[in-house]
Design a protein around this motif. Structure first.
Motif, PDB file in Angstrom:
ATOM      1  N   ASP A  49       0.819  -1.212   0.000  1.00 11.38           N
ATOM      2  CA  ASP A  49       0.000   0.000   0.000  1.00 11.38           C
ATOM      3  C   ASP A  49       0.856   1.267   0.000  1.00 11.38           C
ATOM      4  O   ASP A  49       0.337   2.380  -0.097  1.00 11.38           O
ATOM      5  CB  ASP A  49      -0.923   0.017   1.215  1.00 11.38           C
ATOM      6  N   GLN A  50       2.179   1.108   0.106  1.00  7.57           N
ATOM      7  CA  GLN A  50       3.081   2.256   0.157  1.00  7.57           C
ATOM      8  C   GLN A  50       3.729   2.493  -1.206  1.00  7.57           C
ATOM      9  O   GLN A  50       3.940   1.555  -1.974  1.00  7.57           O
ATOM     10  CB  GLN A  50       4.166   2.047   1.220  1.00  7.57           C
ATOM     11  N   SER A  51       4.066   3.738  -1.472  1.00  5.95           N
ATOM     12  CA  SER A  51       4.720   4.095  -2.731  1.00  5.95           C
ATOM     13  C   SER A  51       6.211   3.798  -2.648  1.00  5.95           C
ATOM     14  O   SER A  51       6.850   4.062  -1.618  1.00  5.95           O
ATOM     15  CB  SER A  51       4.518   5.583  -3.025  1.00  5.95           C
ATOM     16  N   PRO A  52       6.797   3.261  -3.739  1.00  4.61           N
ATOM     17  CA  PRO A  52       8.239   2.993  -3.734  1.00  4.61           C
ATOM     18  C   PRO A  52       9.076   4.259  -3.894  1.00  4.61           C
ATOM     19  O   PRO A  52      10.289   4.228  -3.683  1.00  4.61           O
ATOM     20  CB  PRO A  52       8.420   2.067  -4.940  1.00  4.61           C
ATOM     21  N   VAL A  53       8.433   5.373  -4.252  1.00  8.54           N
ATOM     22  CA  VAL A  53       9.179   6.596  -4.569  1.00  8.54           C
ATOM     23  C   VAL A  53      10.072   7.066  -3.418  1.00  8.54           C
ATOM     24  O   VAL A  53      11.271   7.293  -3.623  1.00  8.54           O
ATOM     25  CB  VAL A  53       8.224   7.713  -5.018  1.00  8.54           C
TER      26      VAL A  53
END
Length: 258
Positions: A49-53
């Protein structure tokens, strides 16, 4: 008397003059690998659910800072004060200001997300991180490196690569239609910022716009607005056409010394 031969430079620094295309490819590969491994880490750890950015850009920001500061390269790659812009040419940045104001107006119309103070701080940090990394990579490094191939090629290359980076949003589950629209929008943003950089050789106002746009966009409710999107695109198109119609300034085509 034999003249001493200059020492060969290694790594990306040595490639910028002799093989600029290869240097740009290496920069892009490093960027994509960072995003790939960050995404893989989140998948393995179950944090899908988290962004890899932020996981990819944080180490990249440290690497870029080390590269710029260790060799005192920051001025050569665009870290110059706002004073580098003649006062009368500050008008060229009005379309960018209009873009940010339109995003704010969209939020006032459709509503802003409810976020906690901690989430607000996290979004603020993420916007700063993305603005620094993307402007340094695409307008600071890639555009500067490609200038020896000509202004047109440099501007188009940096803008196109900046746009194509957003293809990674498909991996995050974004629809193809939304991604294609984002690619077109990112290309216009990249083109406008590249033209401004070529004219004034400073990244700071571009980073400021990138940060303000992203941070405001993060806070806006996820509701599509044809009116506001159309106005934003119109502002960017106006910016690009306005800059392209200006008399071309003399630009040094030599690669900045590493």
């Amino acid at each position: 008397m034999n003249k001493a031969k200059p020492a060969n430079k290694r790594g990306i620094s040595g490639l910028t003059g002799k093989r600029p295309v290869l240097a740009v490819v290496l920069i892009e590969v490093i960027l994509f690998l960072a995003l790939f491994f960050a995404g893989a880490y989140l998948t393995i750890s179950g944090k899908t659910d988290q962004s890899p950015v932020p996981f990819a850009f944080a180490p990249l920001a440290i690497l870029l800072l080390f590269y710029l500061i260790a060799g005192k390269r920051y001025a050569r790659y665009g870290f110059r004060s706002f004073g580098a812009i003649p006062r009368r040419e500050l008008l060229f940045y009005l379309p960018l200001a209009a873009d940010v104001l339109l995003v704010v107006a969209n939020g006032l119309t459709n509503g802003f997300r409810e976020v906690t103070a901690l989430q607000w701080a996290g979004l603020l940090g993420l916007a700063l991180l993305v603005a620094f990394v993307e402007e340094t990579v695409y307008r600071g490094l890639i555009l500067n490196i490609m200038l020896q191939k000509g202004i047109r090629i440099a501007v188009l290359t940096s803008s196109l690569l900046f746009s194509l980076t957003h293809l990674l949003n498909l991996v995050g589950g974004q629809s193809l239609a939304a991604t294609l629209l984002q690619l077109a929008y990112a290309f216009l943003v990249g083109l406008s910022l590249a033209l401004l950089y070529v004219r004034h050789k400073t990244l700071l106002p571009l980073m400021a716009f990138h940060f303000l746009h992203n941070f405001t966009q993060f806070l806006v409710q996820d509701q599509a607005s044809v009116l506001f999107d159309s106005l934003v695109v119109a502002a960017l198109l106006f910016s690009c056409i306005w800059l392209l119609l200006q008399p071309r300034k003399e630009i040094r085509s030599a690669v900045p010394a590493a």
